[in-house]
Design an enzyme around this catalytic site. Structure first.
Site, PDB file in Angstrom:
ATOM      1  N   CYS A 114      63.962  21.531  40.823  1.00  0.00           N
ATOM      2  CA  CYS A 114      64.735  20.398  40.019  1.00  0.00           C
ATOM      3  C   CYS A 114      64.661  21.138  38.669  1.00  0.00           C
ATOM      4  CB  CYS A 114      64.244  19.237  40.033  1.00  0.00           C
ATOM      5  SG  CYS A 114      64.156  18.518  41.673  1.00  0.00           S
ATOM      6  N   HIS A 248      66.355  15.221  33.582  1.00  0.00           N
ATOM      7  CA  HIS A 248      66.644  15.523  34.963  1.00  0.00           C
ATOM      8  C   HIS A 248      66.851  13.963  35.578  1.00  0.00           C
ATOM      9  CE1 HIS A 248      66.338  16.486  39.037  1.00  0.00           C
ATOM     10  NE2 HIS A 248      64.893  16.167  39.220  1.00  0.00           N
ATOM     11  N   ASN A 278      69.677  12.510  42.967  1.00  0.00           N
ATOM     12  CA  ASN A 278      68.856  13.510  42.619  1.00  0.00           C
ATOM     13  C   ASN A 278      69.555  14.968  42.918  1.00  0.00           C
ATOM     14  OD1 ASN A 278      67.230  15.643  41.784  1.00  0.00           O
ATOM     15  ND2 ASN A 278      65.505  14.574  42.514  1.00  0.00           N
TER      16      ASN A 278
HETATM   17  N1  ACO Z   1      63.179   2.107  51.973  1.00  0.00           N
HETATM   18  C1  ACO Z   1      62.052   1.084  51.990  1.00  0.00           C
HETATM   19  N2  ACO Z   1      60.886   1.502  52.312  1.00  0.00           N
HETATM   20  C2  ACO Z   1      60.324   2.749  52.101  1.00  0.00           C
HETATM   21  C3  ACO Z   1      61.279   3.692  51.525  1.00  0.00           C
HETATM   22  C4  ACO Z   1      62.479   3.161  51.671  1.00  0.00           C
HETATM   23  N3  ACO Z   1      63.704   4.417  51.530  1.00  0.00           N
HETATM   24  N4  ACO Z   1      60.737   4.769  51.433  1.00  0.00           N
HETATM   25  C5  ACO Z   1      59.521   4.426  51.683  1.00  0.00           C
HETATM   26  N5  ACO Z   1      59.182   3.310  51.879  1.00  0.00           N
HETATM   27  C6  ACO Z   1      57.842   2.517  52.003  1.00  0.00           C
HETATM   28  C7  ACO Z   1      56.760   3.217  52.339  1.00  0.00           C
HETATM   29  O1  ACO Z   1      56.675   3.503  53.573  1.00  0.00           O
HETATM   30  C8  ACO Z   1      55.749   2.462  51.910  1.00  0.00           C
HETATM   31  O2  ACO Z   1      55.397   1.365  52.731  1.00  0.00           O
HETATM   32  P1  ACO Z   1      54.013   0.885  53.091  1.00  0.00           P
HETATM   33  O3  ACO Z   1      53.412   0.304  51.937  1.00  0.00           O
HETATM   34  O4  ACO Z   1      53.899  -0.094  54.017  1.00  0.00           O
HETATM   35  O5  ACO Z   1      53.187   2.387  53.611  1.00  0.00           O
HETATM   36  C9  ACO Z   1      56.232   1.580  50.588  1.00  0.00           C
HETATM   37  O6  ACO Z   1      57.585   1.881  50.918  1.00  0.00           O
HETATM   38  C10 ACO Z   1      55.934   2.287  49.437  1.00  0.00           C
HETATM   39  O7  ACO Z   1      55.953   3.719  49.553  1.00  0.00           O
HETATM   40  P2  ACO Z   1      55.642   4.627  48.218  1.00  0.00           P
HETATM   41  O8  ACO Z   1      55.853   5.968  48.704  1.00  0.00           O
HETATM   42  O9  ACO Z   1      54.483   4.272  47.695  1.00  0.00           O
HETATM   43  O10 ACO Z   1      56.845   4.032  47.179  1.00  0.00           O
HETATM   44  P3  ACO Z   1      57.151   4.388  45.687  1.00  0.00           P
HETATM   45  O11 ACO Z   1      57.049   3.204  44.810  1.00  0.00           O
HETATM   46  O12 ACO Z   1      56.145   5.581  45.177  1.00  0.00           O
HETATM   47  O13 ACO Z   1      58.582   4.836  45.630  1.00  0.00           O
HETATM   48  C11 ACO Z   1      59.650   6.886  45.837  1.00  0.00           C
HETATM   49  C12 ACO Z   1      59.003   6.202  46.357  1.00  0.00           C
HETATM   50  C13 ACO Z   1      60.915   6.490  45.159  1.00  0.00           C
HETATM   51  C14 ACO Z   1      60.038   8.400  46.497  1.00  0.00           C
HETATM   52  C15 ACO Z   1      58.790   7.446  44.389  1.00  0.00           C
HETATM   53  O14 ACO Z   1      57.679   7.966  44.937  1.00  0.00           O
HETATM   54  C16 ACO Z   1      59.366   8.791  43.531  1.00  0.00           C
HETATM   55  O15 ACO Z   1      60.655   8.535  43.064  1.00  0.00           O
HETATM   56  N6  ACO Z   1      58.658   9.595  43.584  1.00  0.00           N
HETATM   57  C17 ACO Z   1      58.972  10.668  42.686  1.00  0.00           C
HETATM   58  C18 ACO Z   1      59.981  11.742  43.545  1.00  0.00           C
HETATM   59  C19 ACO Z   1      60.814  12.454  42.826  1.00  0.00           C
HETATM   60  O16 ACO Z   1      61.609  12.152  42.125  1.00  0.00           O
HETATM   61  N7  ACO Z   1      61.112  13.636  43.456  1.00  0.00           N
HETATM   62  C20 ACO Z   1      62.350  14.352  43.377  1.00  0.00           C
HETATM   63  C21 ACO Z   1      61.843  15.948  43.049  1.00  0.00           C
HETATM   64  S1  ACO Z   1      60.787  15.948  41.746  1.00  0.00           S
HETATM   65  C22 ACO Z   1      61.475  15.254  40.487  1.00  0.00           C
HETATM   66  O17 ACO Z   1      62.745  15.539  40.627  1.00  0.00           O
HETATM   67  C23 ACO Z   1      60.654  14.744  39.618  1.00  0.00           C
END
Ligand code: ACO
Length: 321
Positions: A114, A248, A278
């Site tokens: 990224c 980004h 993304n």
């Molecule tokens: N729909 C519904 N529920 C979901 C989904 C979904 N698509 N995905 C995960 N969940 C659930 C999980 O299973 C979890 O359930 P549980 O509590 O029963 O175990 C709950 O939602 C919370 O999951 P988390 O992973 O803790 O959710 P979070 O608030 O962290 O959001 C996300 C997840 C959106 C992926 C976030 O962590 C994020 O944006 N991280 C950054 C990742 C990123 O941007 N990566 C891109 C590459 S790096 C970069 O570009 C910076």
């Protein structure tokens, strides 16, 4: 007088097919509401099966050349930032060079996921300042849909396809214009938090994206805050001197946190995450292109851009457009 790297033109390309959150909710256990609330994404573009990264890169490059009013004959280097090359080799940049009908200059890929565009821009700036190139096509292009695990709701909702490009040109000037600073960082110890499950030297295939979402989120907020501080300090400028933050586009919550750190209101932040998702290395040049073409970013504006991605890699560039 010193040589400065000036952005002469911007371009972008997004595939025709749009995949909405509602479409995704039919594929995995998720909802439009969850995706919007956690990421800010509403829809994203997905390439056709036979649409390659280089095909998208060529369209973005042609758009940037048109905007710069420059023929491909004047380009002496092509750099493509991508995680999703057409082939293991030759470089996607070689495909782009061929697509533009160029038989001169040199072409290579940069792989920093990224952060790829910031890495490629910095490399191009260094080549220009060293006098090794005059006009460089810097492209971020990705077909992330080809390495997404479409059964993993934690990642398949995030990533998308597209390409963005800039023409970066040498200019001898005493003015503070073009790329004013660029800072790159990486921390390979964190390589397993965001990676693919395979590659040519291990499984023999490209693998699919694996991500520890919560950990990545935490590191992204921290590193991007440090990156913007570093850019401001090294240029001796205050946050209120920045006209536009072009971040980004990973997650609206990460973007909001960087804007908050800068004390910037969101109307000075270019966001495309809602409709682009993304697009990895393509995200920054696509956002830049959108804001330049709709007239928000004007000549003379001060732009701060930043990114963070797998590796981890991260960095920033401060640009007087
Ligand atoms: N729909 C519904 N529920 C979901 C989904 C979904 N698509 N995905 C995960 N969940 C659930 C999980 O299973 C979890 O359930 P549980 O509590 O029963 O175990 C709950 O939602 C919370 O999951 P988390 O992973 O803790 O959710 P979070 O608030 O962290 O959001 C996300 C997840 C959106 C992926 C976030 O962590 C994020 O944006 N991280 C950054 C990742 C990123 O941007 N990566 C891109 C590459 S790096 C970069 O570009 C910076």
């Amino acid at each position: 007088m010193t040589i400065k790297s000036i952005i002469k033109g911007c371009g972008g390309y997004l595939p025709e097919k749009v995949l909405s959150n509602h479409d995704l909710a039919k594929m995995v256990d998720t909802s439009d509401e969850w995706i919007k609330q956690r990421t800010g994404i509403e829809s994203r573009h997905i390439a056709a099966e036979d649409e390659t990264t280089s095909a998208m890169a060529i369209k973005a490059a042609e758009d940037a050349l048109l905007h710069a009013d420059m023929p491909a004959a004047d380009i002496d280097a092509v750099i493509v930032a991508t995680t999703t090359p057409d082939l293991t080799f030759p470089a996607t940049a070689a495909h782009v060079q061929a697509g533009l009908g160029m038989a001169h200059g040199f072409a290579f890929d940069v792989q920093a996921v990224c952060s790829g565009f910031i890495y490629a821009l910095t490399t191009a700036d260094s080549l220009i300042q060293a006098g090794r190139a005059k006009n460089v096509l810097v492209i971020g292009a990705e077909k992330m849909s080809s390495i997404v695990d479409w059964n993993d709701r934690g990642t398949c909702i995030l990533f998308a396809d597209g390409a963005g490009a800039v023409v970066l040109s040498a200019e001898e000037t005493d003015e503070q214009k073009g790329i004013l600073s660029a800072h790159l960082h990486s921390d390979g110890r964190q390589k397993d938090l965001l990676c693919t499950s395979g590659g040519p030297g291990t499984t023999g295939d490209a693998g699919v994206i694996h991500m520890e979402g919560r950990e990545v989120f935490k590191h992204a907020v921290q590193h991007l805050a440090e990156a913007v501080d570093e850019a401001l300090e090294s240029n001796g400028i205050a946050p209120d001197e920045i006209d536009w933050l072009v971040p980004h586009q990973a997650n609206i919550r990460i973007i909001e946190s960087t804007a908050k750190k800068l004390g910037m209101s969101m109307d000075k932040v270019v966001t495309t995450v809602a409709t682009h998702g993304n697009t990895s290395a393509a995200s920054v040049p696509l956002a830049l292109n959108a804001a330049v073409k709709d007239g928000r970013i004007k000549r003379g504006d001060l732009i701060l851009t930043e990114a963070m991605g797998g590796g981890f890699t991260w960095g920033s560039a401060l640009i007087r457009y």
